[in-house]
Design a protein around this motif. Structure first.
Motif, PDB file in Angstrom:
ATOM      1  N   GLN A   1       0.835  -1.201   0.000  1.00 14.32           N
ATOM      2  CA  GLN A   1       0.000   0.000   0.000  1.00 14.32           C
ATOM      3  C   GLN A   1       0.876   1.261   0.000  1.00 14.32           C
ATOM      4  OE1 GLN A   1      -3.518   0.083  -0.060  1.00 14.32           O
ATOM      5  NE2 GLN A   1      -3.226  -2.109  -0.505  1.00 14.32           N
ATOM      6  N   ARG A   2       0.504   2.237  -0.808  1.00  9.21           N
ATOM      7  CA  ARG A   2       1.310   3.447  -0.962  1.00  9.21           C
ATOM      8  C   ARG A   2       1.485   4.202   0.359  1.00  9.21           C
ATOM      9  NH1 ARG A   2       2.674   6.624  -5.276  1.00  9.21           N
ATOM     10  NH2 ARG A   2       1.358   5.373  -6.664  1.00  9.21           N
ATOM     11  N   ALA A   3       0.407   4.322   1.125  1.00  2.78           N
ATOM     12  CA  ALA A   3       0.490   5.067   2.388  1.00  2.78           C
ATOM     13  C   ALA A   3       1.473   4.408   3.352  1.00  2.78           C
ATOM     14  CB  ALA A   3      -0.896   5.159   3.032  1.00  2.78           C
TER      15      ALA A   3
ATOM     16  N   GLN B   1       4.125   2.519   2.439  1.00  7.72           N
ATOM     17  CA  GLN B   1       5.468   2.722   1.892  1.00  7.72           C
ATOM     18  C   GLN B   1       5.959   4.151   2.123  1.00  7.72           C
ATOM     19  OE1 GLN B   1       5.237   1.534  -2.212  1.00  7.72           O
ATOM     20  NE2 GLN B   1       5.358  -0.654  -1.732  1.00  7.72           N
ATOM     21  N   ASN B   2       5.030   5.108   2.096  1.00  5.95           N
ATOM     22  CA  ASN B   2       5.418   6.516   2.271  1.00  5.95           C
ATOM     23  C   ASN B   2       5.910   6.825   3.683  1.00  5.95           C
ATOM     24  OD1 ASN B   2       4.844   7.109  -0.365  1.00  5.95           O
ATOM     25  ND2 ASN B   2       2.812   7.966   0.061  1.00  5.95           N
ATOM     26  N   LEU B   3       5.596   5.927   4.612  1.00  2.00           N
ATOM     27  CA  LEU B   3       6.068   6.154   5.979  1.00  2.00           C
ATOM     28  C   LEU B   3       7.592   6.251   6.037  1.00  2.00           C
ATOM     29  CD1 LEU B   3       3.827   3.795   8.158  1.00  2.00           C
ATOM     30  CD2 LEU B   3       3.917   6.292   8.243  1.00  2.00           C
ATOM     31  N   ALA B   4       8.256   5.432   5.224  1.00  2.00           N
ATOM     32  CA  ALA B   4       9.719   5.378   5.263  1.00  2.00           C
ATOM     33  C   ALA B   4      10.360   6.666   4.767  1.00  2.00           C
ATOM     34  CB  ALA B   4      10.216   4.196   4.444  1.00  2.00           C
ATOM     35  N   THR B   5       9.652   7.423   3.946  1.00  2.00           N
ATOM     36  CA  THR B   5      10.240   8.646   3.371  1.00  2.00           C
ATOM     37  C   THR B   5       9.529   9.899   3.838  1.00  2.00           C
ATOM     38  OG1 THR B   5       8.823   8.382   1.420  1.00  2.00           O
ATOM     39  CG2 THR B   5      11.036   7.432   1.312  1.00  2.00           C
ATOM     40  N   SER B   6       8.588   9.753   4.773  1.00  2.00           N
ATOM     41  CA  SER B   6       7.865  10.933   5.260  1.00  2.00           C
ATOM     42  C   SER B   6       8.816  11.833   6.038  1.00  2.00           C
ATOM     43  CB  SER B   6       6.690  10.509   6.146  1.00  2.00           C
ATOM     44  OG  SER B   6       7.172   9.805   7.269  1.00  2.00           O
ATOM     45  N   ARG B   7       8.621  13.126   5.900  1.00  2.00           N
ATOM     46  CA  ARG B   7       9.539  14.078   6.551  1.00  2.00           C
ATOM     47  C   ARG B   7       8.769  15.003   7.474  1.00  2.00           C
ATOM     48  NH1 ARG B   7      14.504  13.827   4.676  1.00  2.00           N
ATOM     49  NH2 ARG B   7      14.870  12.708   2.725  1.00  2.00           N
ATOM     50  N   LYS B   8       9.303  15.168   8.673  1.00  2.00           N
ATOM     51  CA  LYS B   8       8.720  16.081   9.642  1.00  2.00           C
ATOM     52  C   LYS B   8       9.803  17.057  10.106  1.00  2.00           C
ATOM     53  CE  LYS B   8       5.655  12.454  11.387  1.00  2.00           C
ATOM     54  NZ  LYS B   8       5.273  11.647  12.566  1.00  2.00           N
ATOM     55  N   LYS B   9       9.372  18.177  10.613  1.00  2.00           N
ATOM     56  CA  LYS B   9      10.330  19.138  11.158  1.00  2.00           C
ATOM     57  C   LYS B   9      10.984  18.534  12.400  1.00  2.00           C
ATOM     58  CE  LYS B   9       9.639  22.497   8.247  1.00  2.00           C
ATOM     59  NZ  LYS B   9      10.700  22.959   7.341  1.00  2.00           N
TER      60      LYS B   9
ATOM     61  N   GLY C   1      18.213  15.848  10.808  1.00  2.00           N
ATOM     62  CA  GLY C   1      17.600  15.525   9.513  1.00  2.00           C
ATOM     63  C   GLY C   1      17.507  14.047   9.260  1.00  2.00           C
ATOM     64  N   ILE C   2      17.881  13.194  10.224  1.00  2.00           N
ATOM     65  CA  ILE C   2      17.926  11.750   9.997  1.00  2.00           C
ATOM     66  C   ILE C   2      16.897  11.014  10.844  1.00  2.00           C
ATOM     67  CG2 ILE C   2      19.389   9.701  10.094  1.00  2.00           C
ATOM     68  CD1 ILE C   2      21.788  11.569   9.780  1.00  2.00           C
ATOM     69  N   ALA C   3      16.677  11.459  12.062  1.00  2.00           N
ATOM     70  CA  ALA C   3      15.806  10.759  13.006  1.00  2.00           C
ATOM     71  C   ALA C   3      14.400  10.555  12.451  1.00  2.00           C
ATOM     72  CB  ALA C   3      15.744  11.520  14.324  1.00  2.00           C
ATOM     73  N   GLU C   4      13.913  11.492  11.642  1.00  2.00           N
ATOM     74  CA  GLU C   4      12.558  11.381  11.105  1.00  2.00           C
ATOM     75  C   GLU C   4      12.405  10.149  10.219  1.00  2.00           C
ATOM     76  OE1 GLU C   4      13.110  14.191   7.182  1.00  2.00           O
ATOM     77  OE2 GLU C   4      12.435  15.126   9.044  1.00  2.00           O
ATOM     78  N   ILE C   5      13.416   9.830   9.424  1.00  2.00           N
ATOM     79  CA  ILE C   5      13.354   8.658   8.555  1.00  2.00           C
ATOM     80  C   ILE C   5      13.405   7.391   9.390  1.00  2.00           C
ATOM     81  CG2 ILE C   5      14.529   7.417   6.703  1.00  2.00           C
ATOM     82  CD1 ILE C   5      15.464  10.105   5.639  1.00  2.00           C
ATOM     83  N   GLU C   6      14.271   7.396  10.372  1.00  2.00           N
ATOM     84  CA  GLU C   6      14.374   6.237  11.248  1.00  2.00           C
ATOM     85  C   GLU C   6      13.045   5.996  11.967  1.00  2.00           C
ATOM     86  OE1 GLU C   6      16.864   4.165  11.443  1.00  2.00           O
ATOM     87  OE2 GLU C   6      17.979   5.310   9.951  1.00  2.00           O
ATOM     88  N   ALA C   7      12.394   7.075  12.378  1.00  2.00           N
ATOM     89  CA  ALA C   7      11.120   6.951  13.080  1.00  2.00           C
ATOM     90  C   ALA C   7      10.071   6.332  12.161  1.00  2.00           C
ATOM     91  CB  ALA C   7      10.660   8.312  13.578  1.00  2.00           C
ATOM     92  N   GLY C   8      10.084   6.723  10.857  1.00  2.00           N
ATOM     93  CA  GLY C   8       9.128   6.163   9.905  1.00  2.00           C
ATOM     94  C   GLY C   8       9.331   4.680   9.718  1.00  2.00           C
TER      95      GLY C   8
ATOM     96  N   ALA D   1      -5.010   2.091   4.900  1.00  2.00           N
ATOM     97  CA  ALA D   1      -4.114   1.253   4.091  1.00  2.00           C
ATOM     98  C   ALA D   1      -4.054  -0.163   4.655  1.00  2.00           C
ATOM     99  CB  ALA D   1      -2.723   1.877   4.042  1.00  2.00           C
ATOM    100  N   ILE D   2      -4.035  -0.287   5.981  1.00  2.00           N
ATOM    101  CA  ILE D   2      -3.990  -1.614   6.621  1.00  2.00           C
ATOM    102  C   ILE D   2      -5.261  -2.396   6.308  1.00  2.00           C
ATOM    103  CG2 ILE D   2      -4.006  -2.800   8.851  1.00  2.00           C
ATOM    104  CD1 ILE D   2      -2.222  -0.467   9.894  1.00  2.00           C
TER     105      ILE D   2
END
Length: 669
Positions: free
Chosen positions: A492-494, A496-504, A508-515, A563-564
């Motif tokens: 599901q696209r939603a 997969q997008n978790l891995a590349t979602s960006r938050k303030k 600049g790295i922790a956000e990807i790890e969190a996803g 998505a789930i």
């Protein structure tokens, strides 16, 4: 029948002189303008000296002032003031190019305009450079095209036959209309107006919006004069092709008609007869021709003027503009009034596409709806195939009028004339068939009788209309937590997008790890709940899923939950109906269907009879209901042919096997 083929053959033999420097498809660039010039030369021959004498006295005055004077002396709507003609041009071979230009420039404005659109000046140098100009002029000077030798009607035949020969390599849409087809159109156009057309001194108007060389106007005038020699059919025409326009205008000029009624330009984007109305309208517009290049002005007129313009009902797809020509002609019909009780009649040829192309609500359907609901379509005649020189496709003559007789009101007559032809002894391009005069008379008789039979069907206007209804069915899903369906969640696209979602974030790295961590947490929760239980109620499963994630301390938003659920679901007709908020049933778009309900039928009754017995849980989304119109011509005349029996086929096969065996035995012996 007028014998004009000898003249055509002679002119065609002149064309053969051009072989080499000119390709066959380019012969017309020379032959057609020279044929017009030679005709002009012969027409003006008897008055030429008188015109030249008067011209010497009037040289000093304005051309506009002297033109009507010289035209009267020439006894034509044009004249020539050059000292040259086709005979004395040959006396000075070294300067024949300059002298020919002098001769052409000596014509009055209207005739000069005709030659300019032939763009013949370009050919003079080419012929001169290839030593062809003198020889070609000499051959044409041997051709007598004087009106006492070649009538205006015969000259029209000559022009049309030359054009046909020169355009054999043209596109299918740029077809030439065979004269017998035009005769049929004209006969249908005038068939109910004999009492009007026999009045002494009658003047009527005829308009063609895609006139070509004006052949339809010529045939219509011939037809009228057969009934009433004292009547006048004033011909108005517009043509987009410069060469065809020039020939059409030349023909009108030679006949003594007002050549100003023949105008150049694109009818759809540049109407040269704005606001004008006509008694009769006739046309054979191009088939399947793309109008995207002038889409903007057409769409602008439709949107800005609506029904006050020509294209109020709508516009068809840009790949085919036939129905635009139909609407254009409708806009040129004279309204029925006390002062004009006759109204207007129209004959137009189109291929099969305008009968049925376009779904309910489309531009094509809306145009058909307009002409049928306004009771404009009187009849449609299906023509035989292979009648045209450059295309063999099926064609139809539509007859429209805004003043139907009482017994035809609300009715449309279809005539299936596909078998009304005979094979030609020799094919001409794609033209293998022709309609005889006897067959024309029979088609006209069938049309006039207005009685149903083998070749005739009569329908109410509403018979061609339908309501297109949208049939919806509920979404039914089951849910299962298994490795296979968890794999679908991962796709599901939603998710997969978790891995590349960006938050303030400060880093600049922790956000990807969190996803990625959230993805892993979701999958862990799902795998911890794998079981064989199939859930058939989405609302119950959704509640259990939310509780499972909450109990595991994993926070997910609405898009991820959606998505789930999508990944864990599967279509199941035995499952409960899925609901939206406020208990609204959710639609299964994959099961969405449409039905065309005849206008004469009640939609609900039709739905109960034709749909519900097969899908009891279906319903109609009335907000999507559209009215459509189509004319399934071929279906109305379909004749069922029973299949041959298997015994008959087997007997034929066995007989063939015997014959093959006998032949093999002869070879092997």
């Amino acid at each position: 029948m007028i014998n004009f083929q000898d003249k055509v053959s002679f002119i065609w033999s002149i064309a053969e002189v051009l072989r080499g420097p000119y390709k066959p498809e380019d012969y017309g660039k020379v032959i057609l303008p020279l044929a017009v010039l030679r005709r002009f030369d012969c027409v003006l021959e008897e008055t030429k000296e008188e015109v030249l004498t008067k011209y010497a006295d009037l040289k000093s005055i304005n051309e506009d002032a002297r033109e009507p004077i010289l035209n009267r002396l020439a006894k034509q709507n044009f004249h020539n003031t050059s000292n040259y003609n086709f005979n004395n041009l040959l006396s000075d071979a070294d300067n024949i190019g300059d002298n020919l230009r002098d001769y052409m420039n000596g014509f009055s404005k209207t005739a000069r305009d005709i030659m300019e659109y032939f763009e013949f000046d370009k050919q003079i140098d080419k012929m001169n450079d290839n030593d062809l100009l003198y020889l070609t002029i000499k051959r044409f000077s041997e051709l007598d095209l004087h009106p006492e030798v070649v009538s205006n009607i015969e000259m029209g035949y000559i022009f049309e036959e030359l054009i046909r020969r020169f355009s054999e390599h043209a596109e299918a849409g740029d077809h030439y209309t065979p004269r017998e087809v035009v005769r049929l159109m004209v006969s249908l156009l005038f068939m109910r107006d004999d009492d009007i057309l026999t009045k002494y001194g009658l003047t009527q108007t005829l308009y063609d919006c895609a006139a070509g060389t004006g052949g339809m106007g010529s045939v219509a005038q011939e037809y009228l004069h057969e009934f009433n020699p004292n009547a006048d059919l004033e011909f108005f025409a517009q043509e987009i092709n410069g060469e065809s326009y020039a020939i059409c205008k030349a023909d009108m000029l030679i006949k003594g008609a007002d050549a100003r009624n023949i105008r150049l330009g694109n009818t759809l984007s540049n109407d040269q007869f704005k606001g004008e109305k006509f008694d009769y309208l006739i046309s054979n517009p191009p088939y399947g021709v793309d109008w995207k290049s002038y889409e903007k002005p057409v769409k602008a007129e439709h949107e800005e003027l609506g029904y006050n313009g020509r294209f109020g009902p709508g516009t068809p797809r840009t790949s085919d503009g036939q129905l635009l020509f139909l609407l254009h002609l409708v806009s040129k019909m004279k309204p029925v009034t006390d002062g004009n009780p006759q109204g207007s009649r129209m004959a137009i040829i189109m291929n099969g596409s305008p009968l049925f192309t376009g779904d309910a609500g489309s531009g094509e359907s809306e145009i058909r709806r307009y002409v049928l609901e306004n009771d404009l379509v009187e009849g449609i005649v299906a023509l035989p195939n292979d009648l045209f020189y450059n295309t063999g496709i099926s064609t139809y003559i539509w007859i429209l009028t805004n003043n139907k007789t009482d017994h035809r009101k609300g009715k449309v007559q279809l005539i299936n004339a596909v078998d009304f032809s005979k094979k030609m002894k020799k094919s001409l391009g794609s033209k293998r068939n022709e309609i005889t005069q006897e067959q024309i008379d029979e088609i006209v008789r069938l049309y006039g009788e207005f009685k149903e039979g083998e070749y005739v069907k009569i329908f109410d206007n509403e018979d061609f209309g339908y309501h297109k209804i949208t049939v919806e069915r509920p979404l039914r899903l089951n849910f299962l937590i298994s490795e296979e369906r968890i794999a679908q969640v991962v796709e599901q696209r939603a998710f997969q997008n978790l891995a590349t979602s960006r938050k303030k974030d400060e880093s600049g790295i922790a956000e990807i790890e969190a996803g990625k961590e959230l993805q892993e947490s979701i999958l862990k929760v799902l795998r911890n709940h794998i079981n064989d239980t199939v859930y058939k109620n989405r609302e119950d499963f959704e509640k259990k899923s939310k509780a499972a994630f909450k109990g595991s301390g994993v926070a997910i938003g609405a898009p991820i939950l959606k998505a789930i659920l999508a990944g864990l679901s599967e279509k199941d007709e035995t499952a409960d109906t899925c609901l939206k908020k406020k208990d609204e049933i959710e639609v299964d778009t994959d099961l969405r269907d449409t039905e065309n309900v005849p206008l004469k039928e009640d939609i609900i009754e039709y739905f109960k009879r034709e749909v519900l017995p097969h899908v009891p849980d279906a319903w109609i989304d009335h907000s999507k209901t559209r009215v459509g119109y189509e004319i399934p011509f071929t279906r109305q005349f379909y004749k069922y042919t029973a299949l041959r029996s298997s015994e008959e086929i087997m007997a034929e096969i066995k007989e063939l096997e015997k014959n093959i065996t006998k032949q093999l035995e002869k070879v092997l012996i």
